[in-house]
Design an enzyme around this catalytic site. Structure first.
Site, PDB file in Angstrom:
ATOM      1  N   ASP A 114      58.551  35.845 -19.298  1.00  9.06           N
ATOM      2  CA  ASP A 114      59.281  36.344 -17.984  1.00  9.06           C
ATOM      3  C   ASP A 114      60.277  37.336 -17.784  1.00  9.06           C
ATOM      4  OD1 ASP A 114      59.840  34.295 -15.121  1.00  9.06           O
ATOM      5  OD2 ASP A 114      62.070  34.551 -15.716  1.00  9.06           O
ATOM      6  N   GLU A 173      56.082  40.053 -17.527  1.00  8.06           N
ATOM      7  CA  GLU A 173      56.682  40.773 -15.848  1.00  8.06           C
ATOM      8  C   GLU A 173      57.384  42.239 -15.735  1.00  8.06           C
ATOM      9  OE1 GLU A 173      56.177  36.495 -13.027  1.00  8.06           O
ATOM     10  OE2 GLU A 173      58.226  37.117 -14.522  1.00  8.06           O
TER      11      GLU A 173
END
Length: 641
Positions: A327, A358
């Site tokens: 994340d 990400e």
């Protein structure tokens, strides 16, 4: 040690206090348990032992200071199932804390638990191994509670929304409907939204609570609200292992969504054990907020990087996790991501574990001097085995994820032909400051847990009455075309659970704490949208059969030749040596509302996929090798001989 600089700690501090051992936490055997805590500025550390996760302490011990700020104590006897915490005294005062390195905890993670991990293995877990690597990585993003919350999931009520939903079978040995659906899709990896212990849900409380789980509390412990008994630290471990084992047995590898960029609160067990060290701060002492969640973990410091690496390796070894999705990877560093990749490869074999994330962050965050953030613009500095979500492809196909009415190629967007063809090649030609090293880095997708589901985005762009329930023919065609484009781009494949049956959250674009009814997978809808699901199944089978589209090398983009834009909304390209025996592929996309005729190159061609069927072998019978691509559809043909 200089505490007046922006970061609070300098490299000299790490030089003297960084500890490379893998034995922090509690190591529990039937004969004794050794407790170790890294707390370099403590002047005293006390250990408290408890019989359960709520009662008073029955024993207290002082820890002894050893090398590099590590405090330790050994307690004789069998402490498996005994709970504990620490009191850490520094010059600034005294704080109670759970163990940030704990492998088990009680309800809501407030107390750690000593655990003999060998006693938490389900039957046969020592022999558990993932299914063999398949020709393509097709990743299915799934939330534990979403999966089985719906009564139509076929899971007994006591196991709905739990780890046990994945391993449960009825008396005849049959899988519940949700698992039957999952195993029948053909995906290779299930990416689970956070399954570590997170802080936003009262474990054992109201079952109507919901959260995605991006608020870490205990990084190395499974979430208690997904367990049948959150007060027994061993139960959540065993049931989490059972889930992973069941997914392996049903032909799928498991990717864990990890959130090492921030914690639930800055007043965390990390902060209490080593005040000021684990978080980034600005020059005025205030916490940075590049995560948008109130704090940023200070990646780039030795003990922070060690903590994250050891946590990843722990989940891979102890739980048999097959990959990690990071994340807000843009808050991590290129150096750490490459180190994680190298260590996993050395331990398990090159490429055996997936690593991707990400490549962005929510705001500015101060890095350690000389470090590079793992952002999209630094893709060329990342190992080719570190992948990242390609939002450029996503937005080109369906439209901007933040502006609900802005369309993409499939739903009326203009001037996107060349952009879509860039996506097809895995962006090997680069765009702006984005230059990947190989197609292995690209994660292609059109929807994920964040933002609108694909179906909701298509409904919103269509305008008129916002009817999310009806299987409108126009939107079904756009959905199939979006999937078709994604599945014919170079790179890895990713889809949000339920995308294959038009999943809707009724326009809720940020459902991280919305009700389970909004977030759940609607298994009746899966039946109603069965033809769309069949199309996804066919695309998955087709993709696996075409090695030219499964190429992950730095030269994979060179397979894409003869790329053309015919008019607004119509493009085609060819894939050199794309078929199973080196056959050439021809692919066309028609996003317009009318038929478009395309003349094929010379040769005998077989239609492998169109807008209705993506698993066929139909000879092209046409004068002059013309093929008609129907409105809002794609077509893939393979040349024979």
């Amino acid at each position: 040690m200089d505490k007046d600089n922006t970061q609070g700690y300098d490299k000299e501090f790490d030089h003297w206090y960084a500890y490379d051992g893998c034995d922090l936490g509690s190591i529990c055997t039937p004969h004794r348990t050794v407790f170790k805590l890294w707390s370099p500025e403590a002047v005293r550390v006390e250990l408290f032992l408890y019989q359960d996760d709520a009662g008073p302490a029955y024993d207290r011990r002082d820890l002894e200071l050893g090398v590099r700020g590590v405090w330790s104590a050994a307690v004789e006897g069998d402490l498996h199932g005994v709970y504990y915490d620490y009191r850490v005294e520094t010059a600034g005062g005294s704080l109670c804390t759970a163990d940030p390195y704990a492998a088990a905890c009680g309800r809501n993670g407030a107390r750690s638990m000593a655990v003999d991990l060998s006693r938490t293995d389900p039957a046969g877990f020592e022999e558990d191994c993932p299914p063999p690597v398949q020709p393509e990585n097709i990743i299915y993003e799934l939330h534990v509670k979403d999966f089985s919350h719906d009564p139509d999931s076929g899971v007994p009520e006591e196991y709905r929304g739990k780890f046990k939903a994945f391993s449960w079978r009825d008396e005849a040995g049959r899988l519940p409907a949700c698992m039957e659906h999952l195993t029948g899709l053909g995906v290779t990896h299930v990416q689970l939204l956070p399954i570590f212990d997170f802080g936003s849900v009262d474990e054992g409380g109201d079952p109507g609570q919901f959260n995605w789980g991006y608020d870490p509390l205990n990084y190395n412990v499974p979430e208690g609200s997904y367990a049948s008994d959150p007060s027994d630290g061993a139960v959540r471990i065993r049931e989490c292992k059972e889930m992973i084992q069941a997914l392996h047995q049903n032909g799928m590898r498991v990717v864990m969504d990890v959130v090492y960029n921030h914690t639930h609160q800055a007043d965390s067990w990390l902060e209490r054990s080593a005040p000021g060290y684990y978080y980034r701060r600005w020059a005025d002492g205030s916490l940075s907020n590049g995560s948008g969640c109130g704090n940023d973990i200070a990646v780039g410091r030795a003990m922070v990087d060690n903590y994250i690496l050891h946590s990843v390796m722990y989940w891979a070894r102890e739980y048999h996790v097959d990959g990690f999705r990071f994340d807000l990877m843009g808050l991590l560093t290129v150096e750490l991501m490459n180190r994680i990749r190298r260590t996993l490869d050395k331990t398990f074999g090159p490429g055996e574990k997936l690593v991707y994330g990400e490549p962005w962050r929510a705001g500015d965050s101060p890095m350690e001097p000389g470090d590079l953030s793992a952002m999209k613009g630094n893709a060329g500095q990342l190992d080719p085995g570190v992948g990242f979500f390609c939002d450029t492809t996503r937005d080109a196909i369906k439209g901007d994820c933040f502006h609900c009415e802005q369309p993409g190629f499939v739903n009326g967007g203009l001037g996107l032909g060349e952009t879509v063809l860039g996506a097809v090649s895995g962006w090997m030609g680069g765009v702006g400051d984005f230059q990947p090293r190989a197609c292995s880095q690209i994660i292609n997708y059109v929807s994920a847990h964040d933002n609108y589901t694909l179906w909701d985005k298509l409904v919103l762009c269509a305008g008129g009455t916002l009817d999310y329930a009806a299987p409108r023919a126009e939107l079904l065609a756009q959905n199939r075309l979006a999937a078709f484009i994604c599945f014919t781009c170079q790179g890895n494949l990713f889809l949000q659970a339920g995308e294959e049956f038009g999943r809707t959250k009724l326009g809720d674009h940020n459902s991280y704490q919305s009700s389970p009814e909004v977030n759940k997978l609607d298994w009746h809808r899966a039946w109603c949208f069965g033809e769309l699901t069949d199309y996804y199944r066919q695309l998955i089978r087709l993709r696996k059969s075409l090695p030219g589209l499964c190429d992950k090398s730095a030269r994979a983009g060179e397979r894409i030749v003869e790329a053309k834009v015919y008019q607004e909304g119509v493009v085609s390209f060819q894939v050199a040596e794309g078929g199973p025996c080196g056959e050439r592929l021809f692919v066309a996309y028609n996003a317009t509302c009318h038929d478009y005729a395309v003349q094929m190159p010379s040769g005998r061609w077989t239609i492998r996929a169109d807008g209705a069927n993506a698993d066929q072998h139909r000879p092209l019978i046409s004068h002059g090798n013309w093929v008609t691509v129907h409105p809002r559809s794609g077509m893939l043909l393979m040349r024979q001989g």
